[in-house]
Scaffold this motif. Sequence first.
Motif, PDB file in Angstrom:
ATOM      1  N   VAL A  80       0.841  -1.208   0.000  1.00 18.06           N
ATOM      2  CA  VAL A  80       0.000   0.000   0.000  1.00 18.06           C
ATOM      3  C   VAL A  80       0.877   1.260   0.000  1.00 18.06           C
ATOM      4  O   VAL A  80       0.630   2.200  -0.760  1.00 18.06           O
ATOM      5  N   ALA A  81       1.915   1.268   0.851  1.00 18.31           N
ATOM      6  CA  ALA A  81       2.795   2.446   0.947  1.00 18.31           C
ATOM      7  C   ALA A  81       3.540   2.689  -0.356  1.00 18.31           C
ATOM      8  O   ALA A  81       3.669   3.836  -0.805  1.00 18.31           O
ATOM      9  N   SER A  82       4.036   1.612  -0.984  1.00 19.91           N
ATOM     10  CA  SER A  82       4.765   1.785  -2.247  1.00 19.91           C
ATOM     11  C   SER A  82       3.830   2.251  -3.356  1.00 19.91           C
ATOM     12  O   SER A  82       4.211   3.073  -4.199  1.00 19.91           O
ATOM     13  N   ASN A  83       2.583   1.763  -3.348  1.00 20.54           N
ATOM     14  CA  ASN A  83       1.602   2.229  -4.339  1.00 20.54           C
ATOM     15  C   ASN A  83       1.248   3.692  -4.120  1.00 20.54           C
ATOM     16  O   ASN A  83       1.073   4.450  -5.077  1.00 20.54           O
ATOM     17  N   LEU A  84       1.147   4.092  -2.835  1.00 23.49           N
ATOM     18  CA  LEU A  84       0.904   5.508  -2.546  1.00 23.49           C
ATOM     19  C   LEU A  84       2.056   6.359  -3.068  1.00 23.49           C
ATOM     20  O   LEU A  84       1.847   7.417  -3.672  1.00 23.49           O
ATOM     21  N   GLN A 122       9.467   9.978   2.676  1.00 24.83           N
ATOM     22  CA  GLN A 122       9.048  10.196   4.069  1.00 24.83           C
ATOM     23  C   GLN A 122       7.587   9.786   4.268  1.00 24.83           C
ATOM     24  O   GLN A 122       7.240   9.155   5.270  1.00 24.83           O
ATOM     25  N   ILE A 123       6.743  10.141   3.312  1.00 21.82           N
ATOM     26  CA  ILE A 123       5.323   9.775   3.388  1.00 21.82           C
ATOM     27  C   ILE A 123       5.165   8.262   3.367  1.00 21.82           C
ATOM     28  O   ILE A 123       4.373   7.692   4.136  1.00 21.82           O
ATOM     29  N   GLN A 124       5.916   7.576   2.484  1.00 27.60           N
ATOM     30  CA  GLN A 124       5.846   6.114   2.401  1.00 27.60           C
ATOM     31  C   GLN A 124       6.222   5.469   3.740  1.00 27.60           C
ATOM     32  O   GLN A 124       5.537   4.555   4.209  1.00 27.60           O
ATOM     33  N   VAL A 184      15.329  20.013   8.454  1.00 27.02           N
ATOM     34  CA  VAL A 184      16.090  19.053   7.636  1.00 27.02           C
ATOM     35  C   VAL A 184      15.657  19.131   6.182  1.00 27.02           C
ATOM     36  O   VAL A 184      16.500  19.128   5.274  1.00 27.02           O
ATOM     37  N   GLN A 185      14.329  19.204   5.925  1.00 28.87           N
ATOM     38  CA  GLN A 185      13.824  19.226   4.548  1.00 28.87           C
ATOM     39  C   GLN A 185      14.361  20.443   3.785  1.00 28.87           C
ATOM     40  O   GLN A 185      14.761  20.339   2.630  1.00 28.87           O
ATOM     41  N   VAL A 186      14.399  21.585   4.445  1.00 25.08           N
ATOM     42  CA  VAL A 186      14.906  22.812   3.810  1.00 25.08           C
ATOM     43  C   VAL A 186      16.393  22.673   3.499  1.00 25.08           C
ATOM     44  O   VAL A 186      16.865  23.082   2.428  1.00 25.08           O
ATOM     45  N   LYS A 187      17.142  22.066   4.413  1.00 24.85           N
ATOM     46  CA  LYS A 187      18.586  21.925   4.224  1.00 24.85           C
ATOM     47  C   LYS A 187      18.906  20.888   3.136  1.00 24.85           C
ATOM     48  O   LYS A 187      19.919  21.002   2.446  1.00 24.85           O
ATOM     49  N   ILE A 188      18.046  19.891   2.976  1.00 28.73           N
ATOM     50  CA  ILE A 188      18.213  18.928   1.877  1.00 28.73           C
ATOM     51  C   ILE A 188      18.010  19.645   0.540  1.00 28.73           C
ATOM     52  O   ILE A 188      18.728  19.395  -0.430  1.00 28.73           O
ATOM     53  N   ALA A 301       5.484  17.774   7.424  1.00 23.89           N
ATOM     54  CA  ALA A 301       6.240  18.827   6.731  1.00 23.89           C
ATOM     55  C   ALA A 301       6.440  18.443   5.266  1.00 23.89           C
ATOM     56  O   ALA A 301       6.298  19.286   4.361  1.00 23.89           O
ATOM     57  N   ALA A 302       6.751  17.166   5.022  1.00 24.33           N
ATOM     58  CA  ALA A 302       6.921  16.690   3.642  1.00 24.33           C
ATOM     59  C   ALA A 302       5.598  16.762   2.888  1.00 24.33           C
ATOM     60  O   ALA A 302       5.554  17.169   1.721  1.00 24.33           O
ATOM     61  N   ALA A 303       4.495  16.382   3.577  1.00 20.94           N
ATOM     62  CA  ALA A 303       3.172  16.412   2.940  1.00 20.94           C
ATOM     63  C   ALA A 303       2.775  17.835   2.562  1.00 20.94           C
ATOM     64  O   ALA A 303       2.195  18.071   1.494  1.00 20.94           O
ATOM     65  N   THR A 304       3.105  18.789   3.434  1.00 22.47           N
ATOM     66  CA  THR A 304       2.807  20.199   3.143  1.00 22.47           C
ATOM     67  C   THR A 304       3.526  20.651   1.877  1.00 22.47           C
ATOM     68  O   THR A 304       2.952  21.345   1.025  1.00 22.47           O
ATOM     69  N   ARG A 305       4.784  20.231   1.737  1.00 25.49           N
ATOM     70  CA  ARG A 305       5.577  20.610   0.566  1.00 25.49           C
ATOM     71  C   ARG A 305       5.028  19.947  -0.699  1.00 25.49           C
ATOM     72  O   ARG A 305       5.013  20.560  -1.772  1.00 25.49           O
ATOM     73  N   ILE A 306       4.579  18.706  -0.570  1.00 22.25           N
ATOM     74  CA  ILE A 306       3.992  18.011  -1.731  1.00 22.25           C
ATOM     75  C   ILE A 306       2.674  18.681  -2.113  1.00 22.25           C
ATOM     76  O   ILE A 306       2.398  18.902  -3.300  1.00 22.25           O
ATOM     77  N   ASN A 307       1.864  19.014  -1.100  1.00 20.12           N
ATOM     78  CA  ASN A 307       0.585  19.680  -1.381  1.00 20.12           C
ATOM     79  C   ASN A 307       0.785  21.041  -2.028  1.00 20.12           C
ATOM     80  O   ASN A 307      -0.039  21.482  -2.829  1.00 20.12           O
TER      81      ASN A 307
END
Length: 575
Positions: A80-84, A122-124, A184-188, A301-307
């Motif tokens: 399910v996670a990989s399909n998402l 991260q979401i997976q 961390v996400q910003v620094k990546i 935080a990752a979801a916000t960036r994806i959205n």
Amino acid sequence: MLRLYKFLKPYALMIVGVFFFVTLQSLGDLYLPTLMSNIINEGVMQGDTKRILEIGGVMLLVAGVGVICSVIASFLSAKVASNLGTILRSKVFRRVESYSLNEFDKFGTATLITRTTNDITQIQTVTIMIMRMMISAPIMAIGGLILALRKDRPLTLVLAVAIPVLAIVVATIASKVIPLFKLVQVKIDRINLVLREKLTGIRVIRAFNTVELERRRFDEANVDLTETYIKVNRIMAFMMPSIMLIMNFTSLAILWFGGIRISKGSMDLGDLAAFTQYAMQIMFSMLMLAMMFIMVPRAQAAATRINEVLDTIPEIKDAEKTVDTFTGRGHLEFRNVTFSYEGAEEPVLKNISFEAKPGEVTAIIGSTGSGKSTLVNLIPRFYDVDSGSILIDGVDIREMSQETLRNKIGFVPQKAILFSGTIADNIRFGKEDATDEEVRHAAEVAQALEFIENMDGGFNHEISQGGTNVSGGQKQRLSIARALVRKPEIYIFDDSFSALDFKTDAKLRAALKKETKDSTVIIVAQRVATIMDADRIIVLDEGKIVGIGTHRELLEKCDVYREIVSSQLSEEEIA
């Protein structure tokens, strides 16, 4: 983050399966301490080997079923996670594909790559944790507490002290870690940006001997990211020992007070063993919930960036009703077009009006920064005009579908871009179903046939990523061949002859004249020699048209054009 999980509707049955098997496994884990208690009380204490074997057999069966349930739940949750992840990457990629250049400028390439890869990973990861722990941890915690109360109510006072202490420790750690995860996400993003610039600009870096400077830039970004991760890991490293300390003190307290109760005859030895197991299950459940609540904010935080990517509506989109029928073939007209980039103080182009007709060559020339490339980027709707209109065959391009519009255009950008694959594949990028004869003819017109045939494999020669194994002039000619094989109504050459020598340039223009005799040709050039024979030359200066005419007409009446010509040609050549 919940908005992203709406994409899991097709996998509802799998998710139900995960919940079912996780619940079954959790109930089995809760049942095992009771069986162990029965073995001690009914078998060990009474010396009944048969009873030990009977209950032991049931324990093995329950444990075996638990293992099977755990494996199935892990498999389904991972699927399910990989399909998402697959769905999200596809959604993000398609949305990014629909962006105009304005949205690309707003986000930047480095952050779009990070959001498509690292953020979705991260979401997976959190999706698997949620499906496994969100069901398991509450069942184990609540079920363990109920069963512990059934075994011995007074002894649960130990848990009444231990659980709040554990919760305080976890909350303190989470409050420190969560803001760092967001950083961390910003620094990546930053390290991706620096690395991408370093790799794409390696020739310039070496040419100007700035390797050490770039190394310092990368080291700064790398150390910055590393230090943030170290801070996170230091806090997380403190979490496990502190939690284990609390759990061990809890076990010690249970054994101490349980031993007192056994000595008084208020509790059986088997019940004490079971109570200890339930206490550990409750504490581990709290630990699992703590881990989940620490990881979820990072995924949030990752979801916000994806959205942000998915919610950004492209400025350029098709009209509700599009026009797909046309009376002409490639007649282009600009009517009082004004355009400015987002955030610019003044327009780049102001009141641009001209016509470009089929069978004619319209050239655009001007000093650097005069708006030449911006003008031709408006034709395929890479950007939309602020005011005025651009018409093709009498139809405003905003009333056409983008697919229809771009099918009419063969575009050769200022920076020649090639893709990994064979030469034939790169030329067929302009027309997927082009025959070998069409590919060969396009290469011949583009003056690319000679160097292609001298390469190993000819048209099957492999082009490396970005076309780094061919020269600048070869890249330009292959880009021109890619546009030619399309046989469009409008050809746009944005300074596409700059890397060619004068001889090849002249041969190419002669061949193009025959090939494009029924099409509209727009040429942006810096060299006067490239456009001298054009039917119409448009002279731009600071975003305005300061002259339109043939080469001779402009020499007589346009000062800007005359300056450009005199800076490039001798008096004999001008004459």
